[in-house]
Design a protein around this motif. Sequence first.
Motif, PDB file in Angstrom:
ATOM      1  N   GLY A 170      16.232  29.825 -38.661  1.00 10.75           N
ATOM      2  CA  GLY A 170      15.549  28.542 -38.609  1.00 10.75           C
ATOM      3  C   GLY A 170      14.132  28.655 -39.141  1.00 10.75           C
ATOM      4  O   GLY A 170      13.507  29.716 -39.067  1.00 10.75           O
ATOM      5  N   LYS A 223      16.523  27.495 -31.587  1.00  7.64           N
ATOM      6  CA  LYS A 223      16.355  27.665 -33.022  1.00  7.64           C
ATOM      7  C   LYS A 223      15.191  26.813 -33.496  1.00  7.64           C
ATOM      8  O   LYS A 223      14.998  25.677 -33.043  1.00  7.64           O
ATOM      9  CB  LYS A 223      17.632  27.251 -33.758  1.00  7.64           C
ATOM     10  CG  LYS A 223      17.567  27.406 -35.267  1.00  7.64           C
ATOM     11  CD  LYS A 223      18.892  27.007 -35.920  1.00  7.64           C
ATOM     12  CE  LYS A 223      18.836  27.187 -37.435  1.00  7.64           C
ATOM     13  NZ  LYS A 223      20.135  26.828 -38.070  1.00  7.64           N
ATOM     14  N   PRO A 262      24.616  35.240 -40.289  1.00  2.27           N
ATOM     15  CA  PRO A 262      24.726  34.230 -41.342  1.00  2.27           C
ATOM     16  C   PRO A 262      23.375  33.536 -41.558  1.00  2.27           C
ATOM     17  O   PRO A 262      22.540  33.470 -40.649  1.00  2.27           O
ATOM     18  CB  PRO A 262      25.768  33.246 -40.793  1.00  2.27           C
ATOM     19  CG  PRO A 262      26.447  33.948 -39.684  1.00  2.27           C
ATOM     20  CD  PRO A 262      25.470  34.919 -39.124  1.00  2.27           C
ATOM     21  N   GLU A 263      23.192  32.982 -42.742  1.00  3.01           N
ATOM     22  CA  GLU A 263      21.938  32.276 -43.015  1.00  3.01           C
ATOM     23  C   GLU A 263      21.743  31.073 -42.102  1.00  3.01           C
ATOM     24  O   GLU A 263      20.606  30.669 -41.826  1.00  3.01           O
ATOM     25  CB  GLU A 263      21.882  31.849 -44.488  1.00  3.01           C
ATOM     26  CG  GLU A 263      21.655  33.010 -45.437  1.00  3.01           C
ATOM     27  CD  GLU A 263      21.458  32.554 -46.872  1.00  3.01           C
ATOM     28  OE1 GLU A 263      20.674  31.599 -47.096  1.00  3.01           O
ATOM     29  OE2 GLU A 263      22.105  33.135 -47.757  1.00  3.01           O
ATOM     30  N   LEU A 264      22.848  30.491 -41.616  1.00  2.00           N
ATOM     31  CA  LEU A 264      22.732  29.369 -40.695  1.00  2.00           C
ATOM     32  C   LEU A 264      22.078  29.762 -39.381  1.00  2.00           C
ATOM     33  O   LEU A 264      21.619  28.902 -38.627  1.00  2.00           O
ATOM     34  CB  LEU A 264      24.115  28.775 -40.410  1.00  2.00           C
ATOM     35  CG  LEU A 264      24.750  27.969 -41.548  1.00  2.00           C
ATOM     36  CD1 LEU A 264      26.164  27.542 -41.162  1.00  2.00           C
ATOM     37  CD2 LEU A 264      23.906  26.739 -41.872  1.00  2.00           C
ATOM     38  N   ALA A 265      21.999  31.068 -39.084  1.00  2.00           N
ATOM     39  CA  ALA A 265      21.361  31.541 -37.860  1.00  2.00           C
ATOM     40  C   ALA A 265      19.847  31.602 -37.976  1.00  2.00           C
ATOM     41  O   ALA A 265      19.154  31.881 -36.990  1.00  2.00           O
ATOM     42  CB  ALA A 265      21.902  32.918 -37.482  1.00  2.00           C
ATOM     43  N   LYS A 294      17.003  34.232 -46.531  1.00  2.00           N
ATOM     44  CA  LYS A 294      18.159  35.049 -46.930  1.00  2.00           C
ATOM     45  C   LYS A 294      17.903  36.526 -46.625  1.00  2.00           C
ATOM     46  O   LYS A 294      18.782  37.237 -46.124  1.00  2.00           O
ATOM     47  CB  LYS A 294      18.433  34.844 -48.413  1.00  2.00           C
ATOM     48  CG  LYS A 294      19.636  35.614 -48.931  1.00  2.00           C
ATOM     49  CD  LYS A 294      19.868  35.317 -50.412  1.00  2.00           C
ATOM     50  CE  LYS A 294      20.251  33.870 -50.633  1.00  2.00           C
ATOM     51  NZ  LYS A 294      20.637  33.612 -52.048  1.00  2.00           N
ATOM     52  N   GLU A 328      22.975  19.737 -50.112  1.00  2.00           N
ATOM     53  CA  GLU A 328      21.539  20.014 -50.151  1.00  2.00           C
ATOM     54  C   GLU A 328      20.868  19.289 -51.311  1.00  2.00           C
ATOM     55  O   GLU A 328      19.706  18.847 -51.194  1.00  2.00           O
ATOM     56  CB  GLU A 328      21.280  21.524 -50.234  1.00  2.00           C
ATOM     57  CG  GLU A 328      21.806  22.219 -51.482  1.00  2.00           C
ATOM     58  CD  GLU A 328      23.241  22.705 -51.336  1.00  2.00           C
ATOM     59  OE1 GLU A 328      23.638  23.591 -52.110  1.00  2.00           O
ATOM     60  OE2 GLU A 328      23.963  22.205 -50.435  1.00  2.00           O
TER      61      GLU A 328
END
Length: 359
Positions: A72, A118, A67-70, A58, A186
């Motif tokens: 890995g 990633k 974004p946090e999805l970016a 984060k 999750e």
Amino acid sequence: MSDELPRAHGAPVLTARFRASPEDFRVDEIDAFEATGSGEHLLLTLEKRAMNTAFAAKRIAQWAGVPELAIGYAGLKDRHAVTRQRFSVHLPKRVAPDLAALQSEDLHVLESQWHAKKLPRGALAGNRFVLVLRDVQGQRDAIERRVQEIAARGVPNYFGEQRFGRGGDNVANALAMFAGRRMRREQRTMLLSAARSELFNRVLGVRVAADNWDRGLEGEVWMLDGSRSVFGPEPWSDALAARLAAFDIHPSGPLWGAGELRTASTARHVEESALIDDPAPALRAGLEATGLKQERRALRLKPQQLQHRWLQDEVLELQFALPAGAYATVVLRELGDIGNASAAQLPASAGERGEAASD
């Protein structure tokens, strides 16, 4: 992990406490590959103190403005430790923010390189540990003999207590989920893993109690060391015996899912008999209904390069490496009763929860 699970090496030879400070539990990821040197992903090697992986991810996302999805990462690391691990940041314009702005007292950038992809989960060869046990009580000769026995024979490859959540409530929550309670994605993933781990540990516990966890039974399915590849059953032979003695192969146990057990004869009977008592039938049915397939996990774990030294009369340092998915706490458990002193030591700012994943 239940305290009732049997130990392979006999009664405890020491009592101690660990994680009195984050520095007493050091973990370094062992990289599985080298950076490509080009691409849209910035590969960062970070050292963090008292900070779990999700909290670090984060912070990296905020620093990079993505974004946090970016972000890995290959594995989850506990916050009650000093850890070194890789993160990747997707930066399509290949413009890296100022690395100095990411640095802090509890987070240090050790290396940065460009990479083509990633960083996926599981993309690590293992972890290297340096653990310090304090207030050690026990006969030094017995302790050192036990360390040598562990180095020579290995330990049962139990799933560690982290897999079962605080208070060990992940299995109960998995049962509730299978009964219809809605869970976030999750949470669902975590609870499925806990259910599988509970069943695996039950099978392994039966084999430890029978002292056959590190040798083959009739109908055994074998796992190749350092991989997920399995073979068998096949007739016992001198070749299998030599490979088992050399730690090239290991007996395996079930990671439950839909489909038939691969084991046969005695090995299959042991696995089925170990999973009769509650809550095993409900866990089995729930896992089968999700569509997960039967998989296998090695029953035996051998710490690599296991070394020890006495820092003081009652302070013992252990160093060893483990493959990905294995738990340092199951190695410590074979030494004795070791209390976790971390709960009251770390500030809440490091993240509200510890990781529910492997060491």
